[in-house]
Design an enzyme around this catalytic site. Structure first.
Site, PDB file in Angstrom:
ATOM      1  N   LYS A   1       0.815  -1.224   0.000  1.00 23.53           N
ATOM      2  CA  LYS A   1       0.000   0.000   0.000  1.00 23.53           C
ATOM      3  C   LYS A   1       0.846   1.269   0.000  1.00 23.53           C
ATOM      4  O   LYS A   1       0.380   2.337   0.386  1.00 23.53           O
ATOM      5  CB  LYS A   1      -0.974  -0.019   1.191  1.00 23.53           C
TER       6      LYS A   1
ATOM      7  N   LYS B   1      -5.622  -9.579  -6.539  1.00 23.18           N
ATOM      8  CA  LYS B   1      -6.763  -9.878  -5.673  1.00 23.18           C
ATOM      9  C   LYS B   1      -7.958  -8.989  -6.016  1.00 23.18           C
ATOM     10  O   LYS B   1      -7.775  -7.810  -6.320  1.00 23.18           O
ATOM     11  CB  LYS B   1      -6.306  -9.601  -4.226  1.00 23.18           C
TER      12      LYS B   1
ATOM     13  N   LYS C   1     -11.923  -4.183  -2.839  1.00 25.58           N
ATOM     14  CA  LYS C   1     -12.980  -3.171  -2.894  1.00 25.58           C
ATOM     15  C   LYS C   1     -12.428  -1.776  -3.113  1.00 25.58           C
ATOM     16  O   LYS C   1     -13.147  -0.898  -3.562  1.00 25.58           O
ATOM     17  CB  LYS C   1     -13.878  -3.243  -1.655  1.00 25.58           C
TER      18      LYS C   1
HETATM   19  P1  ATP Z   1      -9.225  -3.037   0.678  1.00 26.29           P
HETATM   20  O1  ATP Z   1      -9.295  -3.097  -0.813  1.00 26.29           O
HETATM   21  O2  ATP Z   1      -9.789  -1.778   1.251  1.00 26.29           O
HETATM   22  O3  ATP Z   1      -7.895  -3.421   1.242  1.00 26.29           O
HETATM   23  P2  ATP Z   1     -10.464  -5.588   0.840  1.00 26.29           P
HETATM   24  O4  ATP Z   1     -11.453  -5.756  -0.238  1.00 26.29           O
HETATM   25  O5  ATP Z   1      -9.162  -6.282   0.689  1.00 26.29           O
HETATM   26  O6  ATP Z   1     -10.258  -4.077   1.177  1.00 26.29           O
HETATM   27  P3  ATP Z   1     -10.877  -5.981   3.694  1.00 26.29           P
HETATM   28  O7  ATP Z   1     -11.817  -5.142   4.434  1.00 26.29           O
HETATM   29  O8  ATP Z   1      -9.435  -5.648   3.816  1.00 26.29           O
HETATM   30  O9  ATP Z   1     -11.220  -6.049   2.139  1.00 26.29           O
HETATM   31  O10 ATP Z   1     -11.098  -7.492   4.056  1.00 26.29           O
HETATM   32  C1  ATP Z   1     -12.220  -8.048   4.686  1.00 26.29           C
HETATM   33  C2  ATP Z   1     -12.065  -9.555   4.660  1.00 26.29           C
HETATM   34  O11 ATP Z   1     -12.270 -10.031   3.331  1.00 26.29           O
HETATM   35  C3  ATP Z   1     -10.686 -10.045   5.084  1.00 26.29           C
HETATM   36  O12 ATP Z   1     -10.816 -11.223   5.835  1.00 26.29           O
HETATM   37  C4  ATP Z   1     -10.011 -10.323   3.784  1.00 26.29           C
HETATM   38  O13 ATP Z   1      -8.984 -11.293   3.914  1.00 26.29           O
HETATM   39  C5  ATP Z   1     -11.168 -10.836   2.943  1.00 26.29           C
HETATM   40  N1  ATP Z   1     -10.942 -10.612   1.510  1.00 26.29           N
HETATM   41  C6  ATP Z   1     -10.766  -9.431   0.915  1.00 26.29           C
HETATM   42  N2  ATP Z   1     -10.612  -9.569  -0.410  1.00 26.29           N
HETATM   43  C7  ATP Z   1     -10.681 -10.912  -0.656  1.00 26.29           C
HETATM   44  C8  ATP Z   1     -10.581 -11.698  -1.842  1.00 26.29           C
HETATM   45  N3  ATP Z   1     -10.367 -11.166  -3.020  1.00 26.29           N
HETATM   46  N4  ATP Z   1     -10.721 -13.038  -1.722  1.00 26.29           N
HETATM   47  C9  ATP Z   1     -10.938 -13.606  -0.517  1.00 26.29           C
HETATM   48  N5  ATP Z   1     -11.034 -12.915   0.641  1.00 26.29           N
HETATM   49  C10 ATP Z   1     -10.911 -11.583   0.588  1.00 26.29           C
END
Ligand code: ATP
Ligand code: LTN
Length: 331
Positions: free
Chosen positions: A113, A194, A197
């Site tokens: 990040k 990945k 969001k």
């Molecule tokens: P950001 O993009 O803001 O980092 P994010 O989409 O990665 O957010 P988080 O809020 O960081 O989401 O994660 C919430 C949960 O969802 C965590 O347990 C994370 O490991 C899981 N998660 C996030 N993205 C994925 C993905 N692509 N596949 C599986 N699990 C995910």
């Protein structure tokens, strides 16, 4: 020993299919197995990068509603907002004095990040310590997360172990629960990354509240490869394997078995099946979401924060006392 589950999601955007399949679905399943389950909307984490205050408020309520719409039951699990329980920030400070700069500098998510830039916030650097505090406050035994959080969980255990060794046994060491398939749903327009969001690319992710036609479009346009052979091989065929993983998770099957069943068919047929399955799994979530009001959600969050704080306060006091901070009230 009681099974105590804790997990959190950042209100940093609209939740994606990756969040749902990688994390929230496990939250729903675990609320029945656990003696206590805590699902937190971690707003303190969402401010470690530049944010808009109004958008943060909207997303905090939206993620809370999506927890409820996805099937988390406030009678079986405690749903709350992190900033409503100040003990999270308090314990984080204490643990920041236990954590070492060397171990935080090694966190891969920090580096990804933009950790090498002098302009990133100090909060982004210490964020894994706040996450450790979240977990340790509830004497958590199990933490369901996606693959990207594994290193943060290892740090949590290290900090708990170090504190217990140096100041007395206060914290329980939590186990990580990472699903075998679905721990890393990949972006639809770049399957080497990945599905996230907060990524700027809209076509790469499916939002839980996306209209049906948009979901279909995103899946039908998903990047695959030119071989036109359906095989589960995440290394060599990341796009096709990601679609197989999504379908397998939604249908409760294995991606390898599905690949066999689709052999001889083209990518179009696979995409059509994935689109239908995803529309079906999201339909009830969207319906429930529409019926939830802000008032009832805020009431659930208030009650959740009260329940959570009663536990958090107890652990924080024990930790603070062991660390040498004297108590204001006699307890
Ligand atoms: P950001 O993009 O803001 O980092 P994010 O989409 O990665 O957010 P988080 O809020 O960081 O989401 O994660 C919430 C949960 O969802 C965590 O347990 C994370 O490991 C899981 N998660 C996030 N993205 C994925 C993905 N692509 N596949 C599986 N699990 C995910
Ligand atoms: N860092 C996590 C969100 C998170 C979390 C937690 C997950 C904050 N605190 C405690 C599990 C337990 C993320 O970005 N996905």
């Amino acid at each position: 020993m009681q099974k105590i589950v804790f997990s959190g999601v950042q209100p940093s955007g609209m939740l994606t299919l990756g969040n749902y399949l990688g994390a929230i679905r496990q939250f729903v399943a675990l609320q029945d197995e656990a003696d206590q389950a805590y699902y937190c909307v971690v707003d303190l984490h969402a401010t470690t990068v530049r944010h808009d205050p109004k958008t943060l408020r909207d997303y905090t309520l939206m993620v809370s509603k999506l927890y409820l719409a996805s099937g988390i039951d406030p009678n079986r699990a405690t749903i709350f907002v992190q900033s409503h329980v100040p003990e999270h920030a308090e314990l984080a400070w204490l643990l920041q004095c236990v954590a070492r700069t060397g171990e935080l500098s090694r966190m891969t998510q920090f580096k990804e990040k933009g950790g090498d830039k002098e302009t990133v916030s100090v909060g982004l650097y210490t964020y894994p310590v706040l996450m450790a505090a979240d977990i340790l406050l509830y004497q958590t035994t199990h933490v369901p997360v996606g693959e990207d959080q594994k290193q943060h969980l290892e740090l949590t255990r290290d900090l708990a172990e170090r504190f217990n060794r140096d100041y007395g046994e206060v914290f329980r060491l939590p186990e990580t629960i990472i699903p075998d398939v679905g721990s890393r749903i990949m972006s639809l327009d770049d399957p080497t990354k990945k599905m996230s969001k907060s990524n700027p690319s809209e076509m790469g992710r499916i939002h839980l509240l996306d209209p049906d036609d948009i979901i279909e479009k995103k899946i039908m346009r998903a990047v695959t490869d030119s071989e036109n052979v359906i095989r589960y091989d995440p290394e060599k065929k990341p796009g096709v394997s990601n679609l197989l993983a999504i379908l397998a998770l939604v249908r409760g099957e294995h991606p390898e078995v599905l690949a066999e069943a689709f052999s001889g068919q083209g990518y179009g047929a696979l995409k059509r099946s994935v689109a239908d399955a995803v529309l079906e799994v999201l339909r009830p979530i969207k319906e429930r979401y529409e019926h939830l009001t802000d008032e009832e959600t805020l009431k659930i969050l208030r009650e959740g924060a009260d329940r959570a704080q009663a536990i958090a306060r107890k652990t924080y006091r024990e930790a603070a006392q062991a660390f040498g901070y004297i108590c204001r009230e006699s307890s």
